[in-house]
Enzyme design. Sequence first.
Site, PDB file in Angstrom:
ATOM      1  N   TYR A   1      -1.774  72.614 -28.736  1.00 29.04           N
ATOM      2  CA  TYR A   1      -3.037  72.463 -27.493  1.00 29.04           C
ATOM      3  C   TYR A   1      -4.155  72.264 -28.055  1.00 29.04           C
ATOM      4  CZ  TYR A   1      -4.933  73.269 -23.005  1.00 29.04           C
ATOM      5  OH  TYR A   1      -5.765  72.972 -21.750  1.00 29.04           O
TER       6      TYR A   1
ATOM      7  N   THR B   1      -5.266  76.574 -11.140  1.00 29.30           N
ATOM      8  CA  THR B   1      -4.558  75.117 -10.883  1.00 29.30           C
ATOM      9  C   THR B   1      -2.995  75.380 -10.779  1.00 29.30           C
ATOM     10  OG1 THR B   1      -4.666  74.388 -13.072  1.00 29.30           O
ATOM     11  CG2 THR B   1      -6.213  73.802 -11.758  1.00 29.30           C
TER      12      THR B   1
HETATM   13  N1  LIG Z   1      -6.402  75.067 -15.483  1.00 29.57           N
HETATM   14  C1  LIG Z   1      -7.046  75.455 -16.467  1.00 29.57           C
HETATM   15  O1  LIG Z   1      -7.429  76.706 -16.678  1.00 29.57           O
HETATM   16  C2  LIG Z   1      -7.567  74.607 -17.639  1.00 29.57           C
HETATM   17  C3  LIG Z   1      -8.436  74.960 -18.641  1.00 29.57           C
HETATM   18  C4  LIG Z   1      -8.901  74.276 -19.730  1.00 29.57           C
HETATM   19  C5  LIG Z   1      -8.500  73.043 -19.654  1.00 29.57           C
HETATM   20  N2  LIG Z   1      -7.671  72.560 -18.809  1.00 29.57           N
HETATM   21  C6  LIG Z   1      -7.369  71.110 -18.740  1.00 29.57           C
HETATM   22  O2  LIG Z   1      -7.834  70.308 -17.530  1.00 29.57           O
HETATM   23  C7  LIG Z   1      -6.823  69.277 -17.421  1.00 29.57           C
HETATM   24  C8  LIG Z   1      -6.416  69.311 -15.837  1.00 29.57           C
HETATM   25  O3  LIG Z   1      -5.472  70.547 -15.855  1.00 29.57           O
HETATM   26  P1  LIG Z   1      -4.907  71.058 -14.585  1.00 29.57           P
HETATM   27  O4  LIG Z   1      -5.162  72.790 -14.793  1.00 29.57           O
HETATM   28  O5  LIG Z   1      -5.624  70.568 -13.564  1.00 29.57           O
HETATM   29  O6  LIG Z   1      -3.550  70.938 -14.565  1.00 29.57           O
HETATM   30  P2  LIG Z   1      -2.335  70.453 -13.493  1.00 29.57           P
HETATM   31  O7  LIG Z   1      -0.963  70.566 -14.355  1.00 29.57           O
HETATM   32  O8  LIG Z   1      -2.458  70.975 -12.463  1.00 29.57           O
HETATM   33  O9  LIG Z   1      -2.702  68.680 -13.441  1.00 29.57           O
HETATM   34  C9  LIG Z   1      -2.501  68.012 -14.670  1.00 29.57           C
HETATM   35  C10 LIG Z   1      -2.067  66.784 -14.189  1.00 29.57           C
HETATM   36  O10 LIG Z   1      -1.956  65.744 -15.273  1.00 29.57           O
HETATM   37  C11 LIG Z   1      -0.793  65.064 -15.080  1.00 29.57           C
HETATM   38  N3  LIG Z   1      -0.217  64.326 -16.313  1.00 29.57           N
HETATM   39  C12 LIG Z   1       0.670  65.189 -16.878  1.00 29.57           C
HETATM   40  N4  LIG Z   1       0.868  64.200 -17.910  1.00 29.57           N
HETATM   41  C13 LIG Z   1       0.535  62.940 -17.766  1.00 29.57           C
HETATM   42  C14 LIG Z   1       0.514  61.628 -18.377  1.00 29.57           C
HETATM   43  N5  LIG Z   1       1.050  61.436 -19.454  1.00 29.57           N
HETATM   44  N6  LIG Z   1      -0.027  60.563 -17.634  1.00 29.57           N
HETATM   45  C15 LIG Z   1      -0.686  60.602 -16.397  1.00 29.57           C
HETATM   46  N7  LIG Z   1      -1.029  62.024 -15.813  1.00 29.57           N
HETATM   47  C16 LIG Z   1      -0.269  62.971 -16.413  1.00 29.57           C
HETATM   48  C17 LIG Z   1       0.349  65.692 -14.356  1.00 29.57           C
HETATM   49  O11 LIG Z   1       1.457  65.069 -13.497  1.00 29.57           O
HETATM   50  C18 LIG Z   1      -0.713  66.585 -13.419  1.00 29.57           C
HETATM   51  O12 LIG Z   1      -0.964  66.013 -11.975  1.00 29.57           O
HETATM   52  C19 LIG Z   1      -5.882  69.226 -18.441  1.00 29.57           C
HETATM   53  O13 LIG Z   1      -6.038  68.414 -19.385  1.00 29.57           O
HETATM   54  C20 LIG Z   1      -5.881  70.585 -18.771  1.00 29.57           C
HETATM   55  O14 LIG Z   1      -5.382  70.797 -20.374  1.00 29.57           O
HETATM   56  C21 LIG Z   1      -7.146  73.175 -17.604  1.00 29.57           C
END
Ligand SMILES: NC(=O)c1ccc[n+]([C@@H]2O[C@H](COP(=O)([O-])OP(=O)(O)OC[C@H]3O[C@@H](n4cnc5c(N)ncnc54)[C@H](O)[C@@H]3O)[C@@H](O)[C@H]2O)c1
Length: 255
Positions: A162, A197
């Site tokens: 990651y 989330t």
């Molecule tokens: N939630 C956190 O604390 C956090 C922290 C740091 C970074 N992030 C990053 O933020 C972004 C959003 O995360 P989130 O927490 O909203 O997660 P989430 O799982 O709620 O949403 C991610 C979305 O991406 C979609 N997805 C996955 N693989 C895919 C693909 N190959 N093509 C198209 N869509 C795809 C999923 O279906 C999902 O709807 C991610 O990149 C995650 O790594 C999140």
Amino acid sequence: MFKGLVGLVTGAASGLGSATAQQLVKQGGRVVICDLATSSGQETAKHLGENATFVPVDVTSEQDVRNALQVTLDKFGRLDVAVNCAGIASAARIYNFKKEQPFDLKTFQRTVEVNLVGTFNVIRLAVGLIGKNAPDNDGQRGVIINTASVAAFDGQIGQAAYSASKAGVVGMTLPIARDLSKQGIRVVTIAPGLFRTPMMEQLPEPAIKQLEASVPFPPRLGHPEEYALLVQSIIQNPMLNGETIRLDGCIRMQP
Ligand SMILES: NC(=O)c1ccc[n+]([C@@H]2O[C@H](COP(=O)([O-])OP(=O)(O)OC[C@H]3O[C@@H](n4cnc5c(N)ncnc54)[C@H](O)[C@@H]3O)[C@@H](O)[C@H]2O)c1
Ligand SMILES: *[C@@H]1O[C@H](CO)[C@@H](O)[C@H](O)[C@H]1NC(C)=O
């Protein structure tokens, strides 16, 4: 505020992407919701009404992203902003010494494929459409916003894949911003800390409580709306470019 603006948001069925799509529509923009065919993207779009449309997209597929851009053009006539929120998490140590088992290579490759290669794929194709816009008074044609993570800088135990994928997003932000400077397209990356989330809610509530306590201030998980607010500021502020912004309540992840 964003009247006439057209945005494409990946991972927009859920979490940070969904909040972003909602904010863009709330501010008067129109948005293309891109997420996996198996996601709830259709309902998300329906909920947002006439100014949102869902296109099933796997960000790692050239054909899917090209199709989404074609739909964007057909339906809304232009593209101003692309926000990359699609991403997946994975957790494993580099080697399990009890089982004599190395980190599964497929898991590493898949994580990098979605988070890094997928983001790159969307950027390289989306700027073709954004580049067709007439420049504004500043010479600007549009904005690309990516989502890394604080794990790009202080990855915890088990986050090799990651962290590598997110560090890649941070690393390509400056060169791509430079590549696009002549066209007046800005590139900015957000590195979120801990946000509430569905990705985070896979953890048991006591673990979430413990994580919240580790955030200096405010000592809680971020709201997805707070991420969306930064997306809005980035769009509005033309001096932000080629940079990664931490959005994390001052957290520094411990090992
Ligand atoms: N939630 C956190 O604390 C956090 C922290 C740091 C970074 N992030 C990053 O933020 C972004 C959003 O995360 P989130 O927490 O909203 O997660 P989430 O799982 O709620 O949403 C991610 C979305 O991406 C979609 N997805 C996955 N693989 C895919 C693909 N190959 N093509 C198209 N869509 C795809 C999923 O279906 C999902 O709807 C991610 O990149 C995650 O790594 C999140
Ligand atoms: C869609 O956008 C138009 C133009 O900004 C606006 O007038 C309309 O109210 C919006 N519709 C919804 C459901 O938000």
